[in-house]
Design a protein around this motif. Structure first.
Motif, PDB file in Angstrom:
ATOM      1  N   ALA A  80     -87.884 -41.993  29.647  1.00 19.09           N
ATOM      2  CA  ALA A  80     -88.005 -40.848  28.751  1.00 19.09           C
ATOM      3  C   ALA A  80     -87.911 -41.289  27.290  1.00 19.09           C
ATOM      4  N   CYS A  81     -88.962 -41.938  26.823  1.00 19.55           N
ATOM      5  CA  CYS A  81     -89.039 -42.385  25.425  1.00 19.55           C
ATOM      6  C   CYS A  81     -90.517 -42.419  25.037  1.00 19.55           C
ATOM      7  N   SER A  82     -90.832 -43.029  23.911  1.00 23.17           N
ATOM      8  CA  SER A  82     -92.217 -43.027  23.426  1.00 23.17           C
ATOM      9  C   SER A  82     -93.095 -43.967  24.254  1.00 23.17           C
ATOM     10  N   ILE A  83     -94.399 -43.800  24.091  1.00 25.17           N
ATOM     11  CA  ILE A  83     -95.360 -44.659  24.795  1.00 25.17           C
ATOM     12  C   ILE A  83     -95.180 -46.117  24.376  1.00 25.17           C
ATOM     13  N   GLN A  84     -94.990 -46.339  23.073  1.00 30.89           N
ATOM     14  CA  GLN A  84     -94.826 -47.712  22.588  1.00 30.89           C
ATOM     15  C   GLN A  84     -93.573 -48.363  23.154  1.00 30.89           C
ATOM     16  N   LYS A  85     -92.471 -47.628  23.223  1.00 31.16           N
ATOM     17  CA  LYS A  85     -91.236 -48.192  23.771  1.00 31.16           C
ATOM     18  C   LYS A  85     -91.373 -48.489  25.256  1.00 31.16           C
ATOM     19  N   ASN A  86     -92.155 -47.693  25.963  1.00 26.61           N
ATOM     20  CA  ASN A  86     -92.405 -47.968  27.376  1.00 26.61           C
ATOM     21  C   ASN A  86     -93.245 -49.222  27.553  1.00 26.61           C
ATOM     22  N   SER A 138    -106.955 -45.619  25.880  1.00 29.45           N
ATOM     23  CA  SER A 138    -107.711 -44.931  24.827  1.00 29.45           C
ATOM     24  C   SER A 138    -107.246 -43.497  24.631  1.00 29.45           C
ATOM     25  N   PHE A 139    -106.557 -42.933  25.638  1.00 31.25           N
ATOM     26  CA  PHE A 139    -106.136 -41.538  25.547  1.00 31.25           C
ATOM     27  C   PHE A 139    -105.087 -41.326  24.448  1.00 31.25           C
ATOM     28  N   VAL A 140    -104.461 -42.400  23.976  1.00 34.18           N
ATOM     29  CA  VAL A 140    -103.426 -42.279  22.943  1.00 34.18           C
ATOM     30  C   VAL A 140    -104.012 -41.722  21.656  1.00 34.18           C
ATOM     31  N   GLN A 141    -105.285 -42.021  21.381  1.00 33.51           N
ATOM     32  CA  GLN A 141    -105.917 -41.567  20.148  1.00 33.51           C
ATOM     33  C   GLN A 141    -106.009 -40.044  20.063  1.00 33.51           C
ATOM     34  N   SER A 142    -106.039 -39.389  21.222  1.00 37.27           N
ATOM     35  CA  SER A 142    -106.144 -37.923  21.234  1.00 37.27           C
ATOM     36  C   SER A 142    -104.784 -37.238  21.126  1.00 37.27           C
ATOM     37  N   LEU A 143    -103.713 -38.011  21.150  1.00 33.68           N
ATOM     38  CA  LEU A 143    -102.368 -37.436  21.059  1.00 33.68           C
ATOM     39  C   LEU A 143    -101.948 -37.299  19.606  1.00 33.68           C
ATOM     40  N   GLU A 144    -101.253 -36.235  19.286  1.00 36.90           N
ATOM     41  CA  GLU A 144    -100.866 -35.963  17.904  1.00 36.90           C
ATOM     42  C   GLU A 144     -99.964 -37.056  17.339  1.00 36.90           C
ATOM     43  N   ASP A 145     -98.989 -37.507  18.124  1.00 39.71           N
ATOM     44  CA  ASP A 145     -98.039 -38.525  17.656  1.00 39.71           C
ATOM     45  C   ASP A 145     -98.439 -39.943  18.063  1.00 39.71           C
ATOM     46  N   GLY A 146     -99.588 -40.093  18.700  1.00 35.20           N
ATOM     47  CA  GLY A 146    -100.067 -41.426  19.054  1.00 35.20           C
ATOM     48  C   GLY A 146     -99.097 -42.168  19.963  1.00 35.20           C
ATOM     49  N   PHE A 147     -98.798 -43.406  19.591  1.00 36.03           N
ATOM     50  CA  PHE A 147     -97.907 -44.227  20.405  1.00 36.03           C
ATOM     51  C   PHE A 147     -96.454 -43.756  20.334  1.00 36.03           C
ATOM     52  N   ASN A 148     -96.147 -42.878  19.410  1.00 32.97           N
ATOM     53  CA  ASN A 148     -94.790 -42.335  19.317  1.00 32.97           C
ATOM     54  C   ASN A 148     -94.600 -41.086  20.180  1.00 32.97           C
ATOM     55  N   THR A 149     -95.615 -40.720  20.943  1.00 31.60           N
ATOM     56  CA  THR A 149     -95.524 -39.554  21.819  1.00 31.60           C
ATOM     57  C   THR A 149     -94.513 -39.803  22.938  1.00 31.60           C
TER      58      THR A 149
END
Length: 457
Positions: A301-307, A330-341
């Motif tokens: 339960a943390c950001s995409i980058q931390k995972n 590539s789906f990260v680009q469509s997220l508002e917070d990007g890798f911090n989601t």
């Protein structure tokens, strides 16, 4: 268990010392007043100790039964919450409620039994102490009549006895509390004294080729020691090659992966990495160089980058971007917070395919020399699977072990190992095994044709 043990020690040690000192001191005064009555009062101790031994032996079993019932109740509740989608989809809410109520009722029954036994024991002790006081009063009266003792000394003795009775009762109740925490303390010390069955060394070479060798490996799980999951399994994975494991469900493929990840030690045989047994390698070094991506990705339960960077200390931006590209995130680009989601608990905010690609990036960011892919493409569409396969081909020196059922993934492997009933039944390339028309051929006809039909349609 640890908190219960610590609370018991912190709260009771001080009371224990004070009660012991007071009991010894008061008993000395009682001897000075009248040693005969003091001796009669001392006869209470053997009877109390005998009764307490019988009680403690039975009471400890009840305490253990209550704790086991609580653990079972927590398991029922935890499974219901974790598998809430399955519960909802099967309309099993009432059934789960009944199971949980049943487990709570079992806890209640055990607690009632435990508390009833304790109440009966305390009642017996109170009545016994009262009987001893009546006996001392009678004997003291006889000594006053004979002139061996004054009425004032008898009153003082009775007051001392009442005082010492309170301290003895405190010691008895304190001992009961310690018995309750004894079960917890035993579990805590068992964990502290536990010695891992999987050993690690300190070998951490600067260069690792990725040569893997299974040499007559046999293994059985501790839950069924007489049932061999693997029997004399031998095969070789040369550096930079792709090896595929296939076979029916329960044949031993997942066990091979678990052994290669050094989660277990084989009962016989050995697994070698670059000519050295797995147990010789340093734990952290080994798991940096041998990475695995499972069918069920495990996210936090943390950001995409931390995972993605989990377990890796300060990766460079270039390494991170390369891992992201190989996993086709590539789906990260469509997220508002990007890798911090934030991915949510267990990655609940993402689809299974998205979680799978993050798990692949987390494995690749380590730049492992041996990569294990356990059914990783089963939750991906054809387009994403092909892009990930192209990304993986960039590491030509990387040794890969693939457990998969899709035809294209298996066909491209340098060698295919067929595991059947815990043994290596066939070995070779796709074309060689198809020409043999053995187990692999039958599996392909039964399982792989379905994928071919779907892709064609």
């Amino acid at each position: 268990d640890a908190s219960l043990m610590s609370r018991s020690l912190a709260a009771n040690v001080n009371i224990l010392l004070r009660s012991v000192v007071m009991t010894i001191g008061i008993y000395c005064f009682m001897i000075q007043l009248c040693w005969q009555l003091a001796l009669l009062s001392a006869l209470e101790s053997p009877i109390t100790i005998t009764a307490e031994k019988i009680y403690n032996k039975y009471y400890q079993k009840l305490v253990s039964a209550v704790k086991k019932a609580i653990v079972k109740s927590n398991q029922v509740a935890g499974e219901s919450v974790y598998n809430v989608r399955a519960v909802r989809s099967h309309g099993a809410e009432i059934m789960e409620q009944r199971l949980y109520n049943s487990s709570l009722e079992a806890i209640h029954q055990f607690k009632v039994h435990r508390d009833s036994v304790r109440a009966a024991y305390l009642l017996f002790m109170r009545l016994f102490q009262l009987s001893m006081r009546v006996l001392i009063l009678w004997y003291g009266h006889q000594m006053i009549k004979s002139g061996e003792m004054t009425a004032g000394n008898l009153v003082s003795f009775i007051m001392y006895q009442m005082e010492i009775g309170d301290h003895v009762q405190t010691l008895v109740e304190l001992h009961i509390d310690l018995i309750e925490s004894l079960e917890s303390a035993e579990k805590v010390f068992q964990y502290m004294d536990y010695k891992p069955s999987v050993l690690s060394g300190d070998l951490a070479p600067e260069e690792l080729k990725g040569h893997v060798l299974f040499n007559n490996v046999s293994f059985a799980y501790s839950s069924s020691p007489d049932k061999k999951v693997l029997q004399n399994v031998s095969f070789e994975m040369k550096p930079g090659t792709v090896t595929a494991l296939v076979g029916v469900s329960g044949g031993g493929k997942t066990t091979c992966v678990a052994l290669l990840k050094h989660f277990y030690e084989p009962q016989s045989g050995e697994i070698f990495l670059d000519g050295r047994p797995l147990k010789d390698y340093d734990h952290k070094y080994f798991h940096q160089k041998v990475a695995v991506v499972s069918q069920e990705p495990e996210l936090f339960a943390c950001s995409i980058q931390k995972n993605i960077t989990y377990g890796h200390e300060s990766p460079s931006e270039d390494v991170l971007q390369m891992a992201v590209k190989q996993a086709n995130i590539s789906f990260v680009q469509s997220l508002e917070d990007g890798f911090n989601t934030d991915v949510g608990e267990r990655g609940g905010h993402l689809s299974t395919g998205q979680k799978q690609r993050i798990a692949i990036a987390r494995a690749q960011i380590r730049q492992p020399q041996v990569l294990i892919l356990d059914e990783v493409t089963s939750n991906l569409d054809t387009e994403n699977e092909e892009m990930i396969q192209k990304g993986l081909t960039c590491f030509r020196s990387q040794t890969r072990l693939i457990v998969a059922h899709r035809l294209k993934t298996i066909e491209r492997a340098d060698q295919i190992i067929v595991i059947d009933k815990g043994e290596v039944s066939e070995k070779g390339t796709h074309m060689e095994l198809m020409m043999k028309k053995g187990i692999y051929y039958k599996l392909r006809e039964r399982r792989f044709n379905k994928d071919s039909t779907e892709s064609t349609g």
